[in-house]
Design a protein around this motif. Structure first.
Motif, PDB file in Angstrom:
ATOM      1  N   GLN A 242       9.225  -0.001   2.772  1.00 12.38           N
ATOM      2  CA  GLN A 242       8.069   0.378   3.586  1.00 12.38           C
ATOM      3  C   GLN A 242       6.805  -0.344   3.119  1.00 12.38           C
ATOM      4  O   GLN A 242       5.712   0.216   3.132  1.00 12.38           O
ATOM      5  N   GLU A 243       6.943  -1.596   2.699  1.00 14.23           N
ATOM      6  CA  GLU A 243       5.800  -2.363   2.228  1.00 14.23           C
ATOM      7  C   GLU A 243       4.878  -2.697   3.391  1.00 14.23           C
ATOM      8  O   GLU A 243       5.334  -3.027   4.485  1.00 14.23           O
ATOM      9  N   THR A 244       3.573  -2.605   3.146  1.00 11.82           N
ATOM     10  CA  THR A 244       2.613  -2.904   4.203  1.00 11.82           C
ATOM     11  C   THR A 244       2.472  -4.395   4.451  1.00 11.82           C
ATOM     12  O   THR A 244       2.034  -4.814   5.522  1.00 11.82           O
ATOM     13  N   SER A 245       2.797  -5.213   3.471  1.00 17.01           N
ATOM     14  CA  SER A 245       2.812  -6.662   3.661  1.00 17.01           C
ATOM     15  C   SER A 245       4.000  -7.210   2.887  1.00 17.01           C
ATOM     16  O   SER A 245       4.261  -6.790   1.759  1.00 17.01           O
TER      17      SER A 245
ATOM     18  N   GLN B  73      -3.499  -1.059  -0.429  1.00 18.10           N
ATOM     19  CA  GLN B  73      -2.876  -1.002   0.884  1.00 18.10           C
ATOM     20  C   GLN B  73      -1.689  -0.048   0.906  1.00 18.10           C
ATOM     21  O   GLN B  73      -1.459   0.653   1.879  1.00 18.10           O
ATOM     22  N   GLU B  74      -0.936  -0.033  -0.191  1.00 13.90           N
ATOM     23  CA  GLU B  74       0.246   0.817  -0.235  1.00 13.90           C
ATOM     24  C   GLU B  74      -0.113   2.303  -0.309  1.00 13.90           C
ATOM     25  O   GLU B  74       0.499   3.138   0.357  1.00 13.90           O
TER      26      GLU B  74
ATOM     27  N   ARG C 114      -1.015   4.381   2.895  1.00 14.73           N
ATOM     28  CA  ARG C 114       0.113   4.815   3.714  1.00 14.73           C
ATOM     29  C   ARG C 114      -0.191   4.775   5.208  1.00 14.73           C
ATOM     30  O   ARG C 114       0.231   5.640   5.973  1.00 14.73           O
ATOM     31  N   ARG C 115      -0.950   3.783   5.632  1.00 14.76           N
ATOM     32  CA  ARG C 115      -1.200   3.625   7.064  1.00 14.76           C
ATOM     33  C   ARG C 115       0.015   2.988   7.737  1.00 14.76           C
ATOM     34  O   ARG C 115       0.811   2.308   7.081  1.00 14.76           O
TER      35      ARG C 115
ATOM     36  N   ARG D 105       2.428   0.483   9.375  1.00 16.71           N
ATOM     37  CA  ARG D 105       2.469  -0.978   9.245  1.00 16.71           C
ATOM     38  C   ARG D 105       2.247  -1.657  10.597  1.00 16.71           C
ATOM     39  O   ARG D 105       1.752  -2.779  10.668  1.00 16.71           O
TER      40      ARG D 105
END
Length: 312
Positions: free
Chosen positions: A174-177, A294-295, A298-299, A301
């Motif tokens: 669940q990485e944002t980037s 960013q992680e 928890r917004r 992706r």
């Protein structure tokens, strides 16, 4: 929707209205020629031209076509991740919409997966890119291999094949980037590479500006390796030792030569050099801190506005 597809084609789209008709005209016969069930999943990444309208028309025309419509522009890799989430094939093929990687190469990748490989990369032959892009790509490939320890010849080519097991593991992340080829490599048990043809972009322009390329490479290095931090720490150790040695030298020189001011500009130059190193190091640390920031927020992706062709 009743027949389980064997191959899923994943195509991110951003302002590609000039290429979509030719893409579909070449891709669809190739997939029919495989003689196996397939699906084609397009992700519209917030296009501002007629791309979305053309894709929805394709979804209404071809039963194998599905379209994911993003609520904005979330980037190529998030577009692929969204398609991975809903794909149903045993083999997933990622393909750019610009036709620089010919769809006719897809059977070659499928055959390589069927030999037992779970991740199949591609190496572009006789690249039809500018000298600047080819040189930058070569440098990035070398640096990335050194930084991450991964063995991929061509990080920039998105024509790749993934087995369902690898995609399932990617979907758990669940990485944002992220950088999908490198992420898949961490889960691969038997990776492989095949040479593929490369063509000039027929319509439109590349969506990767110099800034986006730099950002992508920072994400790649900081997302899969702590080597930049380790190198900077090592540089700090050597710099400290050099500073101590230089201080001893100045002290001894003062007793031998006496007080003088002729070297003041040299000292300024050395000071500016050390300040530059410090700022560079802060920037590297900032990249890692930014990723952590960013992680922890928890917004989402990406945000899907609606889907087309999924049996709504």
């Amino acid at each position: 929707m009743s027949q389980q597809p064997y191959v899923s084609i994943i195509i991110p789209v951003y302002n590609e209205e000039g290429n979509l008709p030719n893409l579909m005209g070449r891709l669809y016969p190739v997939m029919q020629g495989l003689g196996k069930p397939f699906e084609i999943i397009f992700t519209d990444d917030g296009s501002r031209d007629r791309s979305l309208a053309m894709l929805t028309e394709m979804a209404a025309t071809y039963p194998e076509v599905r379209v994911i419509e993003f609520n904005g522009n979330f980037g190529q890799h998030m577009a692929i991740m969204a398609a991975f989430e809903v794909s149903r094939g045993e083999i997933m093929i990622t393909l750019d919409a610009d036709l620089q990687n010919p769809p006719e190469e897809i059977p070659k990748l499928v055959a390589e997966v069927e030999k037992g490989h779970d991740v199949v990369g591609s190496i572009r032959q006789k690249r039809q890119d500018t000298f600047f892009r080819k040189t930058a790509s070569m440098m990035v490939n070398i640096v990335t291999r050194k930084m991450t320890g991964m063995r991929m010849s061509d990080y920039g080519c998105m024509l790749r094949a993934y087995h369902r097991n690898v995609v399932n593991n990617i979907n758990r992340c669940q990485e944002t980037s992220t950088f999908i080829p490198a992420l898949a490599q961490t889960f691969a048990a038997s990776p492989s590479e095949v040479p593929v043809a490369h063509a000039e972009r027929a319509e439109g322009e590349s969506k990767y500006s110099l800034y986006k390329l730099i950002r992508l490479n920072f994400d790649l290095m900081t997302g899969f390796s702590v080597v930049p931090l380790q190198l900077f720490a090592l540089l700090g150790v050597f710099t400290s030792l050099f500073a101590v040695a230089f201080a001893v030298f100045l002290l001894v020189r003062r007793f031998i030569v006496g007080a003088e001011v002729e070297g003041v500009f040299t000292l300024f130059a050395i000071l500016f050099f050390f300040v530059g190193i410090t700022i560079f190091g802060i920037g590297i640390v900032g990249e890692y801190v930014g990723r952590i920031y960013q992680e922890v927020r928890r917004r989402p992706r990406y945000v899907v506005r609606r889907t087309h062709g999924f049996g709504e």
